[in-house]
Design an enzyme around this catalytic site. Structure first.
Site, short mmCIF file in Angstrom:
data_model
loop_
_atom_site.label_atom_id
_atom_site.label_comp_id
_atom_site.label_asym_id
_atom_site.label_seq_id
_atom_site.Cartn_x
_atom_site.Cartn_y
_atom_site.Cartn_z
N TRP A 7 -15.89 -37.69 -26.80
CA TRP A 7 -14.27 -37.60 -27.21
C TRP A 7 -13.48 -37.66 -25.94
CZ3 TRP A 7 -14.22 -34.02 -32.19
CH2 TRP A 7 -15.19 -34.75 -33.17
N HIS A 91 -20.68 -36.49 -15.38
CA HIS A 91 -19.91 -37.41 -15.80
C HIS A 91 -18.84 -38.25 -14.76
CE1 HIS A 91 -16.93 -40.06 -18.02
NE2 HIS A 91 -17.96 -40.40 -18.93
N GLU A 161 -24.23 -45.20 -16.65
CA GLU A 161 -22.78 -45.44 -16.93
C GLU A 161 -22.22 -46.04 -15.59
OE1 GLU A 161 -21.00 -43.28 -20.36
OE2 GLU A 161 -20.78 -41.77 -18.85
N GLY A 230 -17.38 -43.68 -25.52
CA GLY A 230 -16.26 -43.05 -25.30
C GLY A 230 -14.96 -43.54 -26.47
#
Ligand code: PGA
Length: 247
Positions: A7, A91, A161, A230
């Site tokens: 989120w 991340h 990612e 996302g």
């Protein structure tokens, strides 16, 4: 398949969080997909305690330090106590704010020590014709995993990612073929870092512009175990469409 809904800071009200959690529970009861929600910390503290549903929770980050005089930090221990079972570590948006390889490795260690399943995020900024980005991914995996014991390394989940895909639309995402190649490469590196056959059991997710339009195609990529989603995870309708497209 695992769908990890990141989120980010998109969800800013308790009402929106409750609506998304309710939708996730409905979807989880109807599909075989394992749904994991990664809300901002206060919303994790609101939704995860006492959660008995089949939806699991993930912290978006953990602090580099253990408890003490660290204003603004949330420790892995607290995330676990609140009801998180997973934690994102490394991340790209945290790396952009200063998390070095050493910090990522430390955070990984704290998450594992608290019994959280760390989701180690790796990804290159751009691709070059000579394949230097592969070395970059190898370095990210190696520096994060090497400080851990062989048993701890086996507990880590990897999310690939690429930064060039994050936040983009499905049309600009990776192709299933390129994803297959990268996952095979990641598994090759993991096989060098993990004991025996355990590398084959490590779950590898993909994240970066995953939407209802491309999730099915990407799911066909060789040995991808799920997705980190996302922007397409913060609207109940869009998220439902994405889960339905997968099942
Ligand atoms: P995105 O983000 O789905 O909006 O591209 C993915 C992520 O950064 O985890």
């Amino acid at each position: 398949m695992i769908i990890l809904a990141n989120w980010k800071a998109y969800v800013e009200t308790a009402d929106q969080a409750k609506t998304l959690f309710a939708a996730a529970k409905r979807l989880a009861s109807r599909t075989k997909t394992r749904i994991v929600l990664a809300p901002p910390s206060p919303l994790l503290g609101m939704l995860a305690p006492g959660n008995k549903s089949s939806v699991s929770f993930c912290a978006q980050d953990v602090s580099q330090t253990l408890g003490g005089a660290y204003t603004g930090e949330t420790t892995a221990q607290l995330c676990a106590q609140m009801g998180a079972s997973y934690a994102l570590v490394g991340h790209s948006e945290r790396r952009a704010l200063g998390d070095s390889q050493a910090v990522v490795a430390e955070k990984l260690g704290h998450a594992v020590a608290q019994g959280l399943t760390p989701v180690l995020c790796v990804g290159e900024r751009e691709r070059d014709a000579s394949g230097a980005y592969l070395g970059f991914i190898r370095e990210q995996l190696t520096s994060a995993l090497e400080p851990l014991s062989p048993k701890e390394r086996s507990a880590v989940l990897v999310a690939y990612e690429p930064l060039w895909a994050i936040g983009k639309s499905a049309a600009e995402s990776i192709t299933p073929l390129d994803l297959s190649e990268m996952i095979l490469y990641i598994r090759k590196v993991l096989a060098e870092l993990l004991p025996g056959k355990s590398a084959g059991r490590t779950k590898v997710l993909y994240g970066g512009a995953v939407e209802a339009e491309n999730i099915r195609g990407l799911a066909g990529a060789a040995s991808v175990d799920g997705f980190l989603v996302g922007h397409a995870s913060v609207d109940a309708k869009t998220f439902s469409a994405l889960i339905r497209a997968l099942s």
